[in-house]
Design a protein around this motif. Sequence first.
Motif, short mmCIF file in Angstrom:
data_model
loop_
_atom_site.label_atom_id
_atom_site.label_comp_id
_atom_site.label_asym_id
_atom_site.label_seq_id
_atom_site.Cartn_x
_atom_site.Cartn_y
_atom_site.Cartn_z
N VAL A 107 20.85 31.86 148.50
CA VAL A 107 22.16 32.22 148.96
C VAL A 107 23.05 31.53 149.69
N ALA A 108 22.30 30.55 150.58
CA ALA A 108 23.11 29.68 151.37
C ALA A 108 23.56 28.65 150.43
N GLN B 263 25.83 39.83 153.35
CA GLN B 263 25.29 41.06 152.18
C GLN B 263 24.46 40.53 151.28
N ALA B 264 24.86 39.38 150.43
CA ALA B 264 23.99 38.79 149.62
C ALA B 264 22.51 38.65 150.21
N TYR C 73 25.30 35.23 143.24
CA TYR C 73 25.72 35.10 144.39
C TYR C 73 26.75 34.15 144.67
N TYR C 74 26.84 33.09 143.57
CA TYR C 74 28.06 32.35 143.49
C TYR C 74 29.35 32.78 143.04
N GLY D 127 19.48 22.13 149.30
CA GLY D 127 20.52 21.57 150.26
C GLY D 127 21.23 20.65 149.42
N PHE D 128 20.70 19.49 148.62
CA PHE D 128 21.30 18.71 147.78
C PHE D 128 22.34 19.31 146.88
N ILE D 129 22.24 20.46 146.18
CA ILE D 129 22.98 21.07 145.51
C ILE D 129 24.41 21.37 146.26
N SER D 130 24.11 21.86 147.40
CA SER D 130 25.39 22.30 148.19
C SER D 130 26.17 20.99 148.37
#
Length: 402
Positions: free
Chosen positions: A124-125, A148-149, A261-262, A396-399
Amino acid sequence: MASLTMGSLSKPASNKLSVVTSSSSLSTGAHASNFLQISKVEKNVSLQFQRRGYKNHFGQSLHEPFTLQQLDEEKFKLNAASTNNPQFDATHDLIKPTESVISFLEVLYRFIRPYAAVGTVLSVASMSLLTVEKLSDFSPLFFMKVLQALVGGMFMQMYVCGFNQICDIELDKVNKPSLPLAAGELSMKTAITVSALSAIMSLSIGWIVGSPALFWGFVGWFVVGTAYSANVLPWLRWKRFPFTAAFYMLIARALVVPIGYYLHMQKSIHGGSTLLSRPILFAVGMLSAFSVSTIFFKDIPDIEGDQMHGIKSLAIKLGEKRMFWICIWILEIAYVAAAFVGATSSITWSKYVTVISHLAMALILWVRAKSVDLKNMEAVQSMYMFLWQLFYAEYGFISLVR
């Protein structure tokens, strides 16, 4: 007429009340006797209270006859004064229900499978951060949509894990005997209730917040999560077959749910959504690699129980060693591909972070894999949990990909 005779009050320390049977009617001559008597004669009941002179807990002499109400009041005073007796310690009595609640929450925490729950939180994050274009996007609306998610996702995670343990209780007694349901720490009735309520809560949240992407993401997760574990129809119980098991993981961890989520976040913040952006395509690719690798690797330490219950996993068909290295190579190739994609980024900081982080992860994974003794199932299980730690890091890297 029936009457009961109650015996004498002894010292306050004993608080004993004796009962004897006698035949008499209610008498008011209480001063002639040294005990408290309740007589039983025929079907009518009469009470006769008589007292013995003694001193109460406070050193006061008691000579007056007691009524039933007075007797209860005096017993209450004596009990309240006995502060040194744990039987009358209110704090001591409250500890037990408190401990029960804490114990139940601890069992529930293990029931949801913590490593999978952490993955849901990070998913989600990570998907939420991918939608951020400028600092002003971090608004109260942003955090409300994240909540919410997150809450809906955690409820669905609890349903999927709970339903799997309900269906796999006999299998888990062999492969994972420490799980709450298999260990007998959680009753089947409670497990069913918690799982059902969790599914209802998750779907309700997706519907109430008015986000089609979030709602249908949860619906998809519910469907594949149920199909993965249920054994009520021939075409269900997807975990029995390698490719349907992988399909479940792809839907839950790489495609429908993360994309849900996205889109939920992007539409809420920017008023529109697109699936062709560079970051989301990168995310789908990396999450797919991890999803396939972890779902196949999971079967390696479960070989014994799977064989007993007729589950035809790839680990059984290919063998432990071959399956182990297939999973490792899937991730190594993904890491190298991620580094190449990162090198093409037009944003300098994103380019260096993506390239360096993924090459470093590839090296760490290789060194760790070479140290595993495949004959030691505890070492293999530890390696499986290490893959989940790499999975967490990848969120984390994806974000940070731009």
